[in-house]
Design a protein around this motif. Structure first.
Motif, PDB file in Angstrom:
ATOM      1  N   MET A   1      -2.362   5.350  -9.168  1.00  0.00           N
ATOM      2  CA  MET A   1      -0.641   5.090  -9.314  1.00  0.00           C
ATOM      3  C   MET A   1      -0.712   4.738 -10.601  1.00  0.00           C
ATOM      4  O   MET A   1       0.349   4.923 -11.188  1.00  0.00           O
ATOM      5  CB  MET A   1      -0.917   3.707  -8.311  1.00  0.00           C
ATOM      6  CG  MET A   1       0.509   2.955  -8.790  1.00  0.00           C
ATOM      7  SD  MET A   1       0.932   1.331  -8.292  1.00  0.00           S
ATOM      8  CE  MET A   1       0.046   0.026  -9.099  1.00  0.00           C
ATOM      9  N   LEU A   2      -1.836   3.785 -11.682  1.00  0.00           N
ATOM     10  CA  LEU A   2      -1.676   3.503 -12.463  1.00  0.00           C
ATOM     11  C   LEU A   2      -1.345   4.852 -13.908  1.00  0.00           C
ATOM     12  O   LEU A   2      -0.576   4.696 -14.877  1.00  0.00           O
ATOM     13  CB  LEU A   2      -2.401   2.744 -13.150  1.00  0.00           C
ATOM     14  CG  LEU A   2      -1.893   1.040 -12.581  1.00  0.00           C
ATOM     15  CD1 LEU A   2      -3.307   0.179 -12.939  1.00  0.00           C
ATOM     16  CD2 LEU A   2      -1.099   0.502 -12.943  1.00  0.00           C
TER      17      LEU A   2
ATOM     18  N   SER B   1       2.164   6.751  -6.555  1.00  0.00           N
ATOM     19  CA  SER B   1       1.328   8.149  -6.972  1.00  0.00           C
ATOM     20  C   SER B   1       1.876   8.887  -6.744  1.00  0.00           C
ATOM     21  O   SER B   1       1.313  10.143  -7.652  1.00  0.00           O
ATOM     22  CB  SER B   1      -0.545   7.661  -6.198  1.00  0.00           C
ATOM     23  OG  SER B   1      -1.169   8.066  -6.550  1.00  0.00           O
ATOM     24  N   ILE B   2       2.072   9.531  -5.553  1.00  0.00           N
ATOM     25  CA  ILE B   2       2.559  11.035  -5.300  1.00  0.00           C
ATOM     26  C   ILE B   2       3.881  10.923  -6.169  1.00  0.00           C
ATOM     27  O   ILE B   2       4.054  12.501  -7.362  1.00  0.00           O
ATOM     28  CB  ILE B   2       2.897  10.953  -4.128  1.00  0.00           C
ATOM     29  CG1 ILE B   2       2.321  10.584  -2.972  1.00  0.00           C
ATOM     30  CG2 ILE B   2       4.128  12.298  -3.664  1.00  0.00           C
ATOM     31  CD1 ILE B   2       1.287  12.031  -2.831  1.00  0.00           C
ATOM     32  N   LEU B   3       4.768  10.412  -6.815  1.00  0.00           N
ATOM     33  CA  LEU B   3       6.326  10.635  -7.658  1.00  0.00           C
ATOM     34  C   LEU B   3       5.409  10.843  -9.101  1.00  0.00           C
ATOM     35  O   LEU B   3       5.659  11.733  -9.811  1.00  0.00           O
ATOM     36  CB  LEU B   3       6.388   9.380  -7.026  1.00  0.00           C
ATOM     37  CG  LEU B   3       8.564   9.934  -8.078  1.00  0.00           C
ATOM     38  CD1 LEU B   3       9.469  11.293  -7.536  1.00  0.00           C
ATOM     39  CD2 LEU B   3       9.086   8.247  -8.112  1.00  0.00           C
ATOM     40  N   GLY B   4       4.635  10.021  -9.287  1.00  0.00           N
ATOM     41  CA  GLY B   4       4.609  10.096 -10.821  1.00  0.00           C
ATOM     42  C   GLY B   4       3.704  11.098 -10.929  1.00  0.00           C
ATOM     43  O   GLY B   4       3.353  11.713 -11.550  1.00  0.00           O
ATOM     44  N   ASN B   5       2.470  11.150  -9.634  1.00  0.00           N
ATOM     45  CA  ASN B   5       1.467  12.531 -10.749  1.00  0.00           C
ATOM     46  C   ASN B   5       2.040  13.696 -10.304  1.00  0.00           C
ATOM     47  O   ASN B   5       1.660  14.628 -10.998  1.00  0.00           O
ATOM     48  CB  ASN B   5       0.149  12.360  -9.678  1.00  0.00           C
ATOM     49  CG  ASN B   5      -1.323  11.390 -10.261  1.00  0.00           C
ATOM     50  OD1 ASN B   5      -1.792  11.437 -11.151  1.00  0.00           O
ATOM     51  ND2 ASN B   5      -0.602   9.960  -9.721  1.00  0.00           N
TER      52      ASN B   5
ATOM     53  N   PHE C   1       0.198  -0.985  -0.360  1.00  0.00           N
ATOM     54  CA  PHE C   1       0.249   0.151  -0.036  1.00  0.00           C
ATOM     55  C   PHE C   1       0.397   1.242  -0.197  1.00  0.00           C
ATOM     56  O   PHE C   1       0.829   1.858  -0.929  1.00  0.00           O
ATOM     57  CB  PHE C   1      -0.773  -0.072   1.310  1.00  0.00           C
ATOM     58  CG  PHE C   1      -2.564  -0.691   1.493  1.00  0.00           C
ATOM     59  CD1 PHE C   1      -2.271  -2.004   0.278  1.00  0.00           C
ATOM     60  CD2 PHE C   1      -3.097  -0.669   2.074  1.00  0.00           C
ATOM     61  CE1 PHE C   1      -3.668  -3.184   0.365  1.00  0.00           C
ATOM     62  CE2 PHE C   1      -4.468  -0.996   1.915  1.00  0.00           C
ATOM     63  CZ  PHE C   1      -4.498  -2.246   0.912  1.00  0.00           C
ATOM     64  N   CYS C   2       1.626   1.356   0.836  1.00  0.00           N
ATOM     65  CA  CYS C   2       2.809   2.328   0.554  1.00  0.00           C
ATOM     66  C   CYS C   2       3.711   2.666  -0.651  1.00  0.00           C
ATOM     67  O   CYS C   2       3.862   3.268  -0.917  1.00  0.00           O
ATOM     68  CB  CYS C   2       3.842   1.917   1.979  1.00  0.00           C
ATOM     69  SG  CYS C   2       3.037   2.827   3.155  1.00  0.00           S
ATOM     70  N   ILE C   3       3.638   1.232  -0.849  1.00  0.00           N
ATOM     71  CA  ILE C   3       4.556   1.563  -2.347  1.00  0.00           C
ATOM     72  C   ILE C   3       3.853   2.089  -3.619  1.00  0.00           C
ATOM     73  O   ILE C   3       3.798   2.955  -4.324  1.00  0.00           O
ATOM     74  CB  ILE C   3       5.616   0.029  -2.923  1.00  0.00           C
ATOM     75  CG1 ILE C   3       6.190  -0.400  -2.286  1.00  0.00           C
ATOM     76  CG2 ILE C   3       5.365   0.326  -3.703  1.00  0.00           C
ATOM     77  CD1 ILE C   3       6.587  -1.747  -2.115  1.00  0.00           C
TER      78      ILE C   3
ATOM     79  N   LYS D   1      -5.350   7.384   6.517  1.00  0.00           N
ATOM     80  CA  LYS D   1      -6.179   6.478   8.081  1.00  0.00           C
ATOM     81  C   LYS D   1      -5.855   4.888   7.567  1.00  0.00           C
ATOM     82  O   LYS D   1      -5.399   4.641   8.818  1.00  0.00           O
ATOM     83  CB  LYS D   1      -7.606   7.311   7.867  1.00  0.00           C
ATOM     84  CG  LYS D   1      -7.952   5.866   9.174  1.00  0.00           C
ATOM     85  CD  LYS D   1      -7.718   6.496  10.157  1.00  0.00           C
ATOM     86  CE  LYS D   1      -8.883   5.870  11.002  1.00  0.00           C
ATOM     87  NZ  LYS D   1      -7.890   6.266  12.448  1.00  0.00           N
ATOM     88  N   MET D   2      -5.694   4.559   6.883  1.00  0.00           N
ATOM     89  CA  MET D   2      -5.640   3.163   6.438  1.00  0.00           C
ATOM     90  C   MET D   2      -4.309   2.580   7.732  1.00  0.00           C
ATOM     91  O   MET D   2      -4.020   1.653   7.969  1.00  0.00           O
ATOM     92  CB  MET D   2      -5.074   2.525   5.096  1.00  0.00           C
ATOM     93  CG  MET D   2      -6.364   2.343   4.395  1.00  0.00           C
ATOM     94  SD  MET D   2      -5.862   2.083   2.742  1.00  0.00           S
ATOM     95  CE  MET D   2      -7.528   2.902   1.712  1.00  0.00           C
TER      96      MET D   2
END
Length: 315
Positions: A289-290, A41-45, A34-36, A83-84
């Motif tokens: 992420m995708l 997602s953060i890096l890509g976007n 989940f962290c990965i 929260k997860m």
């Protein structure tokens, strides 16, 4: 906080998010992928946003819509993942009633906004392929801004009744939500009394997303395919269709998990609980992420700019 066995209480101050029932011992290990996914997602976007901002040749409608999608993905994943992780790492399962409804609003609102952006991107591809000479005059910067504003307003107005309705119900059964996040269907079914209006409204919102947006996308691509098949050579057809490949990829990555999650929530009572939870988590983590990966792989302009940034830094 209300006890988990309480059977008579009204409007609890907190809900309890169980995480992934049945797999509590593996929560720490589950948090790793989940962290990965969240980090990617953060890096890509952010990379997409940076590249489009820095490259003047990408200042056109397709990439403006892509930037809107990147911001939407960032908000959607960030609404759920912190929260997860607090559940997985610190066993922090309590969530304030108002915070739960706020999370519900953001998750559903930005899911709706993402769906609207995909419709706008389909319209952009339709104009670019079917009316290429008029593309710049039809999709002006002013129109793109108006489309973006309408998409945001539509998503906000459509979803706002969900937390408003959820707040007015009386919760007299339990305050335990066997998921990692607050979603409309899972919160409302904890309420006592007749909550059919919330269920019907949730189905209405889903039908707007699936019925209207998907229908518009399908109609756009029918016209696009007609234009592609009318091209004189196979190479021209493949090259033109290739410009739609990334868009089709992100559409599938978005709609398949969201539709599957909605169907499983309503009709998958015989499936294991952890399966429900994984599906609900996938649709807020996997598409964000995708999307940048698909556009990065399929869009030559983004590839070239990213490659230039790396080579420029080394020299």
């Amino acid at each position: 906080m209300s006890d988990s066995n309480t059977t008579a209480f009204t409007n609890p101050s907190t809900f309890i998010l169980l995480g992934i029932p049945g797999l509590e011992a593996a929560h720490v290990w589950i948090s790793i992928p989940f962290c990965i996914m969240y980090a990617m997602s953060i890096l890509g976007n952010f990379t997409i946003l940076f590249i489009v901002k820095k490259e003047p040749s990408l200042h056109e409608p397709m990439y403006y819509f892509l930037c809107m999608l990147a911001v939407t993905d960032l908000v959607l994943s960030t609404s759920a993942l912190p929260k997860m992780l607090s559940i997985f790492w610190f066993n922090s399962r309590e969530i304030d009633f108002s915070a739960c409804l706020t999370q519900m609003f953001f998750i559903h609102c930005f899911t709706e906004i993402a769906s609207g952006i995909f419709s706008a991107m389909a319209f952009d591809r339709y104009v670019a392929i079917c009316h290429p000479l008029r593309h710049s005059t039809i999709l002006t910067n002013s129109l793109v801004m108006k489309i973006g504003l309408v998409i945001v307003l539509r998503g906000s107005i459509l979803i706002l009744p969900c937390p408003i309705l959820a707040r007015q119900w009386q919760y007299c059964r339990t305050n335990i939500i066997p998921y990692t996040q607050c979603e409309n269907f899972d919160v409302v079914r904890l309420a006592c009394g007749d909550t059919r209006i919330s269920s019907y409204y949730g189905l209405f919102v889903l039908s707007c997303r699936i019925g209207l947006d998907v229908s518009f996308i399908i109609l756009s691509y029918i016209q696009i395919l007609r234009a592609i098949f009318s091209l004189p050579t196979k190479d021209a057809r493949l090259k033109t269709f290739g410009t739609c490949g990334s868009h089709i990829g992100v559409i599938l990555a978005f709609y398949i998990p969201t539709v599957f999650d909605s169907l499983v929530s309503r009709f998958g009572q015989n499936l294991p609980r952890y399966f429900h939870v994984f599906i609900a988590d996938i649709y807020v983590l996997v598409p964000p992420m995708l999307n940048p990966i698909i556009y990065g792989v399929r869009t030559k302009q983004i590839q070239d700019r990213l490659l230039w940034l790396f080579t420029h830094k080394r020299t």
